[in-house]
Scaffold this active site. Structure first.
Site, PDB file in Angstrom:
ATOM      1  CG  ASP A  60      20.919 -12.153  -1.098  1.00 22.35           C
ATOM      2  OD1 ASP A  60      19.942 -12.598  -0.239  1.00 22.35           O
ATOM      3  OD2 ASP A  60      21.128 -10.786  -0.864  1.00 22.35           O
ATOM      4  CB  THR A  69      19.619  -5.297   3.132  1.00 25.09           C
ATOM      5  OG1 THR A  69      20.232  -6.033   2.104  1.00 25.09           O
ATOM      6  CG2 THR A  69      19.627  -4.000   2.770  1.00 25.09           C
ATOM      7  CG  ASP A 128      16.134 -14.221   0.019  1.00 19.58           C
ATOM      8  OD1 ASP A 128      14.891 -13.914  -0.329  1.00 19.58           O
ATOM      9  OD2 ASP A 128      16.884 -13.318   0.195  1.00 19.58           O
ATOM     10  CB  ILE A 172      23.769  -7.496   1.967  1.00 19.94           C
ATOM     11  CG1 ILE A 172      25.197  -6.683   1.844  1.00 19.94           C
ATOM     12  CG2 ILE A 172      23.582  -7.321   3.488  1.00 19.94           C
ATOM     13  CD1 ILE A 172      25.215  -5.310   2.112  1.00 19.94           C
ATOM     14  CG  ASP A 173      19.882 -13.226   3.063  1.00 12.87           C
ATOM     15  OD1 ASP A 173      18.993 -12.923   2.316  1.00 12.87           O
ATOM     16  OD2 ASP A 173      19.660 -14.320   4.099  1.00 12.87           O
ATOM     17  CD  GLU A 208      18.297  -9.098  -2.646  1.00  9.81           C
ATOM     18  OE1 GLU A 208      19.117  -9.435  -2.018  1.00  9.81           O
ATOM     19  OE2 GLU A 208      17.252  -8.555  -2.242  1.00  9.81           O
TER      20      GLU A 208
HETATM   21  O1  LIG Z   1      16.500  -8.484   0.914  1.00  6.72           O
HETATM   22  P1  LIG Z   1      17.468  -9.498   1.653  1.00  6.72           P
HETATM   23  O2  LIG Z   1      18.533 -10.040   0.717  1.00  6.72           O
HETATM   24  O3  LIG Z   1      18.090  -8.796   2.928  1.00  6.72           O
HETATM   25  O4  LIG Z   1      16.789 -10.788   2.065  1.00  6.72           O
HETATM   26  C1  LIG Z   1      15.911 -10.978   3.335  1.00  6.72           C
HETATM   27  C2  LIG Z   1      14.376 -10.506   2.667  1.00  6.72           C
HETATM   28  O5  LIG Z   1      14.558  -8.926   2.110  1.00  6.72           O
HETATM   29  C3  LIG Z   1      13.395 -10.466   3.669  1.00  6.72           C
HETATM   30  O6  LIG Z   1      12.280 -10.237   3.130  1.00  6.72           O
HETATM   31  C4  LIG Z   1      13.398 -12.013   4.156  1.00  6.72           C
HETATM   32  O7  LIG Z   1      12.540 -11.989   5.348  1.00  6.72           O
HETATM   33  C5  LIG Z   1      14.660 -12.407   4.751  1.00  6.72           C
HETATM   34  O8  LIG Z   1      15.198 -11.784   5.736  1.00  6.72           O
HETATM   35  C6  LIG Z   1      15.628 -12.184   3.603  1.00  6.72           C
HETATM   36  O9  LIG Z   1      16.861 -12.689   4.145  1.00  6.72           O
HETATM   37 MG   LIG Z   2      18.146 -11.855   0.847  1.00  8.12          MG
HETATM   38 MG   LIG Z   3      19.979  -9.224  -0.401  1.00  7.85          MG
END
Ligand SMILES: O=P(O)(O)O[C@H]1[C@H](O)[C@@H](O)[C@H](O)[C@H](O)[C@@H]1O
Ligand SMILES: [Mg+2]
Ligand SMILES: [Mg+2]
Length: 294
Positions: free
Chosen positions: A99, A104, A229, A101-102, A79
């Site tokens: 990813d 963030t 994601d 940190i999913d 990412e």
């Molecule tokens: O940017 P990160 O890696 O945190 O991923 C999240 C997305 O940013 C959100 O739009 C989306 O809605 C999800 O929450 C997704 O997990």
């Molecule tokens: Mg993500």
């Molecule tokens: Mg992320």
């Protein structure tokens, strides 16, 4: 038809890569948890709600350099590497989709749902997925044809077939334009009016989708997410006996997904939920589907 298209596909067993990926996810989780309660420097990406921190970037660099050292021929879709300008291209080569940190936004706010998501594809087919929900200390993983697990225990979807008896998980995402927000909120309105038992959003697509694999939720849908994601949680849901689809075939680059406990629930959701135009992550024709049903 099933002959390996490239020599590396002949190596049918990718367990060594999976085991290495799990050990790295645990290492990455330690770095995320160390930073979780500390002050963070936050930068914006595609919108005021699309955040990135130094920890996202450092964890992704750590993961990629450790994997590259062990498997120098492998490719990466990360990412934060893509955000920094790396090309987003899925080839037949062994590819790690990361990813770091999913969730963030959750990480920045100390909302306790953050995950490391690592998927691995060969010939564009996902061989395994790892989602480590750090604060919960829940390690979800699945290997193609070998089942899905949570901390080593087998997972199975709920099997629910009646949409009116479903808990549905989704995300609103980072889009803040009127078309996206009106589409997404009207989707939730229509689902609630069916009615469904409930709609939930944890703030991390990967952990959201893993709830379908545990049976704790019965469906997940999302428009606007990226391949990193959901690439790992998609195989986890499938190996837990679930359905992962879109309008037809699941296409991790389409930025639309429906994961469900059964095809009947998936079909009902695809009838109710509308998409908004999203540029594909890569490959195929530019994202169409302006407001049509999924
Ligand atoms: O940017 P990160 O890696 O945190 O991923 C999240 C997305 O940013 C959100 O739009 C989306 O809605 C999800 O929450 C997704 O997990
Ligand atoms: Mg993500
Ligand atoms: Mg992320």
């Amino acid at each position: 038809l099933h002959a390996p298209r490239t020599p590396h596909a002949a190596m049918a067993d990718w367990t060594d890569c999976l085991d290495f990926g799990i050990s790295l996810a645990k290492q990455a989780s330690e770095a995320v948890l160390t930073a979780f309660n500390r002050q963070k420097e936050v930068k914006l990406k595609s919108s005021p709600a699309d955040l990135v921190t130094e920890t996202d970037q450092r964890v992704e660099k750590m993961l990629i350099s450790a994997i590259r050292k062990r498997y120098p021929q492998h490719r990466f879709i990360g990412e934060e590497s893509v955000a920094a300008g790396e090309p987003l291209e899925l080839t037949d080569r062994p590819t790690w989709i990361i990813d770091p940190i999913d969730g963030t936004v959750n990480f920045v706010h100390r909302f306790p749902f953050v995950a490391i998501s690592i998927a691995f594809t060969v010939n564009k087919q996902t061989e395994f997925g790892i989602v480590y929900s750090c604060v919960e200390d829940k390690l979800f993983h699945a290997q193609r044809g070998r089942g899905a697990f949570l901390n080593g225990e087998p997972l199975h979807v709920s099997g629910q077939e009646d949409i009116s008896r479903c808990v549905v998980v989704t995300e609103i995402g980072a889009e803040r334009d009127d078309l996206a927000l009106s589409t997404l909120t009207s989707n939730i309105f229509r689902l609630l009016k069916l009615p469904v038992h409930g709609v939930r959003a944890l703030g991390t697509a990967a952990v959201d989708m893993c709830q379908v694999a545990t049976g704790g939720a019965d469906a997940y849908y999302h428009i606007g997410m990226h391949c990193w994601d959901i690439a790992a949680s998609a195989i986890i849901v499938k190996e837990a006996g679930g359905v992962v689809t879109d309008t037809d075939e699941f296409d991790m680059m389409s930025r639309r997904v429906i994961a469900a406990s059964s095809s009947s629930v998936a079909n009902r959701i695809s009838q109710v939920v509308r998409a908004f135009p999203c540029r594909r992550d890569c490959g195929g024709a530019p994202g169409a589907n302006g407001g049509a049903a999924l």
